[in-house]
Design an enzyme around this catalytic site. Sequence first.
Site, PDB file in Angstrom:
ATOM      1  N   ASP A 192       0.879  -1.172   0.000  1.00 22.41           N
ATOM      2  CA  ASP A 192       0.000   0.000   0.000  1.00 22.41           C
ATOM      3  C   ASP A 192       0.916   1.221   0.000  1.00 22.41           C
ATOM      4  O   ASP A 192       1.504   1.568   1.029  1.00 22.41           O
ATOM      5  CB  ASP A 192      -0.890  -0.021   1.247  1.00 22.41           C
ATOM      6  CG  ASP A 192      -1.806   1.191   1.325  1.00 22.41           C
ATOM      7  OD1 ASP A 192      -1.650   2.109   0.490  1.00 22.41           O
ATOM      8  OD2 ASP A 192      -2.665   1.225   2.216  1.00 22.41           O
TER       9      ASP A 192
ATOM     10  N   SER B  86      -0.589  13.065 -15.103  1.00 17.71           N
ATOM     11  CA  SER B  86      -1.857  13.194 -15.832  1.00 17.71           C
ATOM     12  C   SER B  86      -1.855  14.517 -16.586  1.00 17.71           C
ATOM     13  O   SER B  86      -1.219  15.482 -16.148  1.00 17.71           O
ATOM     14  CB  SER B  86      -3.022  13.187 -14.833  1.00 17.71           C
ATOM     15  OG  SER B  86      -4.221  13.584 -15.467  1.00 17.71           O
TER      16      SER B  86
ATOM     17  N   TYR C  39      -7.025  16.072  -7.153  1.00 15.98           N
ATOM     18  CA  TYR C  39      -6.289  15.126  -8.007  1.00 15.98           C
ATOM     19  C   TYR C  39      -5.295  15.889  -8.888  1.00 15.98           C
ATOM     20  O   TYR C  39      -4.112  15.528  -8.962  1.00 15.98           O
ATOM     21  CB  TYR C  39      -7.291  14.355  -8.868  1.00 15.98           C
ATOM     22  CG  TYR C  39      -6.662  13.404  -9.868  1.00 15.98           C
ATOM     23  CD1 TYR C  39      -6.218  12.147  -9.472  1.00 15.98           C
ATOM     24  CD2 TYR C  39      -6.531  13.754 -11.215  1.00 15.98           C
ATOM     25  CE1 TYR C  39      -5.660  11.273 -10.393  1.00 15.98           C
ATOM     26  CE2 TYR C  39      -5.977  12.887 -12.139  1.00 15.98           C
ATOM     27  CZ  TYR C  39      -5.544  11.643 -11.726  1.00 15.98           C
ATOM     28  OH  TYR C  39      -4.990  10.770 -12.636  1.00 15.98           O
TER      29      TYR C  39
ATOM     30  N   ASN D 251       3.247   4.196 -10.827  1.00 16.57           N
ATOM     31  CA  ASN D 251       1.995   4.246 -11.582  1.00 16.57           C
ATOM     32  C   ASN D 251       0.757   4.238 -10.680  1.00 16.57           C
ATOM     33  O   ASN D 251      -0.296   4.750 -11.069  1.00 16.57           O
ATOM     34  CB  ASN D 251       1.952   3.031 -12.530  1.00 16.57           C
ATOM     35  CG  ASN D 251       0.571   2.785 -13.076  1.00 16.57           C
ATOM     36  OD1 ASN D 251       0.097   3.507 -13.953  1.00 16.57           O
ATOM     37  ND2 ASN D 251      -0.108   1.760 -12.548  1.00 16.57           N
TER      38      ASN D 251
END
Length: 259
Positions: A69, A150, A163, A99
């Site tokens: 984790d 992203s 995010y 990733n």
Amino acid sequence: MSASGATSQKTHVPQPVVLITGAGSGIGEATAARFSQEGWSVVLAGRRKEALEKVKARLKTEAFVFPLDVASENSDQTTAEWIKANKTVADRISVVVHNAGIFERATTAESSMDSWSRMFETNLFGVVRLTKVLFPILKRNGGAIVNVSSTLGLRPTPDTAAYSASKAALLNWSAAFAKEAGPLGVRINSVCPGIVDTPIHSFHSAENKTATIESLAPLQPLGRIGQPRDIAHMIWSLSGPGSEWTTGATVCVDGGINL
Ligand code: NDP
């Protein structure tokens, strides 16, 4: 091939190792397949052991499941213990692909601070913790890191504030770390995927998936959303031969949506 470009054809020579976080699905799974196709050994890290075992079973080269984790504050300790217990594999790690990531949609006004914490713990702090532990190995092996950020880290939308901020921070850290690690022989680059068909999107398992994908297609100058293999290919390219002089770079793989 090693991250520095050296070729190893003989089967008895131990192959270089890539460690991929979030390897149990989507882009991580496709990246594992891409490296395996090139003959690399693969360490598959993630929280869901069963998903990682399924990916492992599909690979053609040796693979190792590492339940991790990345958001846990002990992830560095867990990784150090794994390295100690798997020394012969860990010593061959030449590439790390950060990733693993989570996406929770909300405007700033609607978002909870718990959600901000979850995304920063997973998308940024977990990356830094893992890098700190793996860096001595990467330094010895002249290795490379690839971050999966992203397009939202470059151009956010209103309802993805936390995010987008976490992915922007990842890019900024990546640039800083490129300056620190370059003189020590380690490269770090980032890929910014656009819209890719993976389980991170609710449409991935929705009944109206085909219609949704068709409706999203015109957003991209290249006329389609991405598949995990599109991103995996760029991750491989930034890791290996031909990228020896590339560090601190941010590469959009997004069908042109970010233009
Ligand atoms: P997936 O949901 O398929 O993959 C995310 C992976 O991250 C899962 O396998 C999950 O595995 C793993 N993960 C999540 N949290 C943790 C954690 N705390 N510790 C370890 N592993 C974790 O979606 P994608 O393949 O799309 O996502 C891969 C990356 O690509 C993410 O960083 C995402 O932000 C980024 N991205 C994706 C885009 C897209 O359109 N698909 C666009 C832009 C960026 P498990 O639950 O087993 O831990």
